[in-house]
Design a protein around this motif. Structure first.
Motif, PDB file in Angstrom:
ATOM      1  N   GLN A   9     120.739 -74.502   4.247  1.00 51.92           N
ATOM      2  CA  GLN A   9     119.307 -74.642   4.625  1.00 51.92           C
ATOM      3  C   GLN A   9     119.108 -74.637   6.051  1.00 51.92           C
ATOM      4  OE1 GLN A   9     117.320 -78.043   2.797  1.00 51.92           O
ATOM      5  NE2 GLN A   9     115.302 -77.131   2.798  1.00 51.92           N
ATOM      6  N   VAL A  10     119.924 -75.515   7.010  1.00 52.18           N
ATOM      7  CA  VAL A  10     119.688 -75.647   8.355  1.00 52.18           C
ATOM      8  C   VAL A  10     119.866 -74.300   8.951  1.00 52.18           C
ATOM      9  CG1 VAL A  10     120.855 -76.561  10.486  1.00 52.18           C
ATOM     10  CG2 VAL A  10     120.302 -78.030   8.191  1.00 52.18           C
ATOM     11  N   SER A  11     120.985 -73.566   8.395  1.00 54.43           N
ATOM     12  CA  SER A  11     121.330 -72.353   8.962  1.00 54.43           C
ATOM     13  C   SER A  11     120.181 -71.321   8.755  1.00 54.43           C
ATOM     14  CB  SER A  11     122.735 -71.586   8.550  1.00 54.43           C
ATOM     15  OG  SER A  11     123.619 -72.628   8.629  1.00 54.43           O
ATOM     16  N   PHE A  12     119.597 -71.154   7.641  1.00 47.99           N
ATOM     17  CA  PHE A  12     118.437 -70.276   7.402  1.00 47.99           C
ATOM     18  C   PHE A  12     117.158 -70.635   8.311  1.00 47.99           C
ATOM     19  CE2 PHE A  12     114.629 -69.450   4.866  1.00 47.99           C
ATOM     20  CZ  PHE A  12     114.824 -68.152   4.659  1.00 47.99           C
ATOM     21  N   THR A  13     116.982 -72.004   8.399  1.00 50.40           N
ATOM     22  CA  THR A  13     115.899 -72.266   9.143  1.00 50.40           C
ATOM     23  C   THR A  13     116.095 -71.888  10.578  1.00 50.40           C
ATOM     24  OG1 THR A  13     115.496 -74.250   7.816  1.00 50.40           O
ATOM     25  CG2 THR A  13     114.517 -74.459   9.896  1.00 50.40           C
ATOM     26  N   LYS A  14     117.319 -72.206  11.119  1.00 50.18           N
ATOM     27  CA  LYS A  14     117.480 -71.574  12.531  1.00 50.18           C
ATOM     28  C   LYS A  14     117.365 -70.157  12.636  1.00 50.18           C
ATOM     29  CE  LYS A  14     118.941 -75.584  14.568  1.00 50.18           C
ATOM     30  NZ  LYS A  14     118.400 -75.817  15.840  1.00 50.18           N
ATOM     31  N   ILE A  15     118.030 -69.338  11.401  1.00 53.33           N
ATOM     32  CA  ILE A  15     117.810 -67.892  11.448  1.00 53.33           C
ATOM     33  C   ILE A  15     116.391 -67.458  11.600  1.00 53.33           C
ATOM     34  CG2 ILE A  15     118.438 -65.942  10.090  1.00 53.33           C
ATOM     35  CD1 ILE A  15     121.029 -67.173   9.234  1.00 53.33           C
ATOM     36  N   PHE A  16     115.721 -68.362  10.617  1.00 61.04           N
ATOM     37  CA  PHE A  16     114.304 -67.940  10.531  1.00 61.04           C
ATOM     38  C   PHE A  16     113.572 -68.305  11.963  1.00 61.04           C
ATOM     39  CE2 PHE A  16     109.825 -69.179   9.243  1.00 61.04           C
ATOM     40  CZ  PHE A  16     109.582 -68.104   8.574  1.00 61.04           C
ATOM     41  N   GLU A  17     113.891 -69.323  12.468  1.00 63.58           N
ATOM     42  CA  GLU A  17     113.148 -69.762  13.883  1.00 63.58           C
ATOM     43  C   GLU A  17     113.552 -68.509  14.750  1.00 63.58           C
ATOM     44  OE1 GLU A  17     114.573 -73.594  14.489  1.00 63.58           O
ATOM     45  OE2 GLU A  17     113.027 -74.755  13.176  1.00 63.58           O
ATOM     46  N   ILE A  18     114.806 -68.176  14.709  1.00 65.84           N
ATOM     47  CA  ILE A  18     115.121 -67.244  15.693  1.00 65.84           C
ATOM     48  C   ILE A  18     114.550 -65.709  15.585  1.00 65.84           C
ATOM     49  CG2 ILE A  18     117.073 -65.869  16.533  1.00 65.84           C
ATOM     50  CD1 ILE A  18     118.693 -68.273  16.323  1.00 65.84           C
ATOM     51  N   PHE A  19     114.498 -65.513  14.285  1.00 65.48           N
ATOM     52  CA  PHE A  19     113.941 -64.138  13.797  1.00 65.48           C
ATOM     53  C   PHE A  19     112.441 -63.733  13.871  1.00 65.48           C
ATOM     54  CE2 PHE A  19     112.838 -61.364  10.509  1.00 65.48           C
ATOM     55  CZ  PHE A  19     113.172 -60.081  10.548  1.00 65.48           C
ATOM     56  N   ILE A  20     111.650 -64.954  13.698  1.00 61.44           N
ATOM     57  CA  ILE A  20     110.330 -64.637  13.712  1.00 61.44           C
ATOM     58  C   ILE A  20     109.866 -64.377  15.073  1.00 61.44           C
ATOM     59  CG2 ILE A  20     108.124 -65.850  13.514  1.00 61.44           C
ATOM     60  CD1 ILE A  20     109.135 -64.973  10.910  1.00 61.44           C
ATOM     61  N   PRO A  21     110.301 -65.186  16.160  1.00 60.57           N
ATOM     62  CA  PRO A  21     109.641 -64.687  17.566  1.00 60.57           C
ATOM     63  C   PRO A  21     110.131 -63.331  17.821  1.00 60.57           C
ATOM     64  CG  PRO A  21     110.512 -66.981  17.628  1.00 60.57           C
ATOM     65  CD  PRO A  21     111.021 -66.466  16.104  1.00 60.57           C
ATOM     66  N   VAL A  22     111.349 -62.883  17.503  1.00 62.21           N
ATOM     67  CA  VAL A  22     111.976 -61.700  17.761  1.00 62.21           C
ATOM     68  C   VAL A  22     111.067 -60.667  16.990  1.00 62.21           C
ATOM     69  CG1 VAL A  22     113.843 -60.045  17.255  1.00 62.21           C
ATOM     70  CG2 VAL A  22     114.247 -62.253  18.171  1.00 62.21           C
ATOM     71  N   MET A  23     110.749 -60.968  15.613  1.00 63.15           N
ATOM     72  CA  MET A  23     109.930 -59.976  15.050  1.00 63.15           C
ATOM     73  C   MET A  23     108.520 -60.020  15.713  1.00 63.15           C
ATOM     74  SD  MET A  23     111.620 -58.440  12.774  1.00 63.15           S
ATOM     75  CE  MET A  23     110.294 -57.700  11.792  1.00 63.15           C
ATOM     76  N   ILE A  24     107.928 -61.045  15.865  1.00 62.00           N
ATOM     77  CA  ILE A  24     106.707 -61.110  16.670  1.00 62.00           C
ATOM     78  C   ILE A  24     106.556 -60.407  17.784  1.00 62.00           C
ATOM     79  CG2 ILE A  24     104.892 -62.289  17.811  1.00 62.00           C
ATOM     80  CD1 ILE A  24     105.396 -64.749  15.687  1.00 62.00           C
ATOM     81  N   SER A  25     107.614 -60.517  18.568  1.00 61.89           N
ATOM     82  CA  SER A  25     107.926 -59.984  20.078  1.00 61.89           C
ATOM     83  C   SER A  25     107.876 -58.102  19.691  1.00 61.89           C
ATOM     84  CB  SER A  25     109.095 -60.315  20.899  1.00 61.89           C
ATOM     85  OG  SER A  25     108.925 -61.472  21.281  1.00 61.89           O
ATOM     86  N   LEU A  26     108.637 -58.090  18.747  1.00 58.78           N
ATOM     87  CA  LEU A  26     108.795 -56.348  18.362  1.00 58.78           C
ATOM     88  C   LEU A  26     107.508 -55.621  17.833  1.00 58.78           C
ATOM     89  CD1 LEU A  26     112.260 -56.357  16.582  1.00 58.78           C
ATOM     90  CD2 LEU A  26     111.732 -55.555  18.803  1.00 58.78           C
ATOM     91  N   LEU A  27     106.864 -56.553  17.172  1.00 60.67           N
ATOM     92  CA  LEU A  27     105.540 -56.199  16.685  1.00 60.67           C
ATOM     93  C   LEU A  27     104.484 -55.948  17.780  1.00 60.67           C
ATOM     94  CD1 LEU A  27     103.820 -55.563  14.220  1.00 60.67           C
ATOM     95  CD2 LEU A  27     103.051 -58.017  14.163  1.00 60.67           C
ATOM     96  N   ILE A  28     104.416 -57.144  18.718  1.00 59.54           N
ATOM     97  CA  ILE A  28     103.866 -56.979  19.932  1.00 59.54           C
ATOM     98  C   ILE A  28     104.075 -55.754  20.839  1.00 59.54           C
ATOM     99  CG2 ILE A  28     103.062 -57.998  22.047  1.00 59.54           C
ATOM    100  CD1 ILE A  28     103.196 -60.520  20.438  1.00 59.54           C
ATOM    101  N   CYS A  29     105.328 -55.523  20.907  1.00 55.17           N
ATOM    102  CA  CYS A  29     105.928 -54.146  21.630  1.00 55.17           C
ATOM    103  C   CYS A  29     105.401 -52.920  20.952  1.00 55.17           C
ATOM    104  CB  CYS A  29     107.354 -54.524  21.643  1.00 55.17           C
ATOM    105  SG  CYS A  29     107.954 -53.024  22.804  1.00 55.17           S
ATOM    106  N   PHE A  30     105.652 -52.871  19.616  1.00 53.20           N
ATOM    107  CA  PHE A  30     105.369 -51.745  18.913  1.00 53.20           C
ATOM    108  C   PHE A  30     103.826 -51.463  19.193  1.00 53.20           C
ATOM    109  CE2 PHE A  30     103.208 -50.004  15.044  1.00 53.20           C
ATOM    110  CZ  PHE A  30     104.068 -48.839  14.956  1.00 53.20           C
ATOM    111  N   LEU A  31     102.648 -52.768  18.954  1.00 56.17           N
ATOM    112  CA  LEU A  31     101.473 -52.293  18.912  1.00 56.17           C
ATOM    113  C   LEU A  31     101.063 -51.973  20.627  1.00 56.17           C
ATOM    114  CD1 LEU A  31     100.173 -55.350  16.775  1.00 56.17           C
ATOM    115  CD2 LEU A  31     100.304 -53.124  16.003  1.00 56.17           C
ATOM    116  N   THR A  32     101.976 -52.861  21.354  1.00 57.50           N
ATOM    117  CA  THR A  32     101.394 -52.222  22.686  1.00 57.50           C
ATOM    118  C   THR A  32     101.767 -50.631  23.017  1.00 57.50           C
ATOM    119  OG1 THR A  32     101.945 -54.506  23.513  1.00 57.50           O
ATOM    120  CG2 THR A  32     101.855 -52.768  25.273  1.00 57.50           C
TER     121      THR A  32
END
Length: 237
Positions: A9-32
């Motif tokens: 659960q901790v690993s998944f949470t950590k992965i999720f916390e890392i993955f979401i900002p990356v995805m948001i950054s990629l999405l922002i980059c894509f939209l930009t």
């Protein structure tokens, strides 16, 4: 097992916390990038439209300049033929000569006051099929209905006799005024008539012009009066 679950659960949470900002950054980059591409396409379209409009405007200006140049070039060769009475009384009137009871001779002179020489200068005769049958004169430049089956006629006694009329050069010709009745017999012409007739000529580059003239005849005073002309009109290039 519980410990493993916690670690997972901790690993998944950590992965999720890392993955979401990356995805948001990629999405922002894509939209930009997408927005930038749209702006670039819009800008390029506007630039292309402006370029086409500039081309159209440039072509329009070029054609206008070309037309102006052609007109200037044509004017540099343009003859202008003025007609004056052959026997002047003053600058507004000249004498007519009565050759018999019903025929008046009108001496005239034509002078080239234009910029270039005139070639093949001639009075424009009315075609035979357009002349009333009562009028038997062949060299007719104008006629007016006088009365029922009666016509006043402006004919030519001696034509313009120069093929080339240079600038400030002049030559003589003679018109005649008479009238006919329904039996083609000579009768007295009307006392005062306004006449319209034309002269054709070419310029140095073989462009054909037509120039219109107006004059008044007064048999009472034996005068031709107020000879006026229009500007030469280009009829054939």
């Amino acid at each position: 097992m519980y410990a493993t679950y916690i670690i997972g659960q901790v690993s998944f949470t950590k992965i999720f916390e890392i993955f979401i900002p990356v995805m948001i950054s990629l999405l922002i980059c894509f939209l930009t990038i997408r927005s930038t591409n749209k702006q670039n396409k819009k800008s390029m379209k506007q630039q292309e439209q402006q370029y086409q409009e500039t081309l159209v405007e440039s072509e329009k200006r070029y054609q206008e300049q070309l037309l102006i140049a052609e007109r200037k070039e044509r004017l540099s060769y343009l003859p202008y033929l003025s007609i004056l009475p052959g026997k002047e009384i003053n600058k507004f009137a000249g004498k007519m000569e009565q050759s018999d009871n019903n025929v008046f001779l009108i001496p005239c002179k034509v002078i080239n006051e234009g910029m270039g020489a005139a070639f093949s200068v001639h009075l424009k005769y009315i075609r035979k099929k357009e002349i009333p049958k009562e009028v038997t004169t062949l060299s007719v430049v104008a006629f007016n209905a006088k009365d029922k089956n009666e016509y006043d006629v402006l004919g030519v006694s001696s034509p313009i006799d120069k093929d080339i009329l240079r600038v400030e050069d002049q030559t003589d010709f003679h018109l005649n005024l008479h009238a006919v009745d329904g039996d083609s017999r000579m009768v007295a012409p009307s006392m005062c008539i306004e006449w319209h007739f034309e002269i054709e000529f070419l310029d140095f580059l073989d462009r054909k012009y037509l120039q219109k003239y107006r004059l008044y005849t007064s048999t009472n005073f034996g005068e031709v009066q107020r000879i006026n002309s229009d500007k030469p009109r280009l009829i054939e290039e």
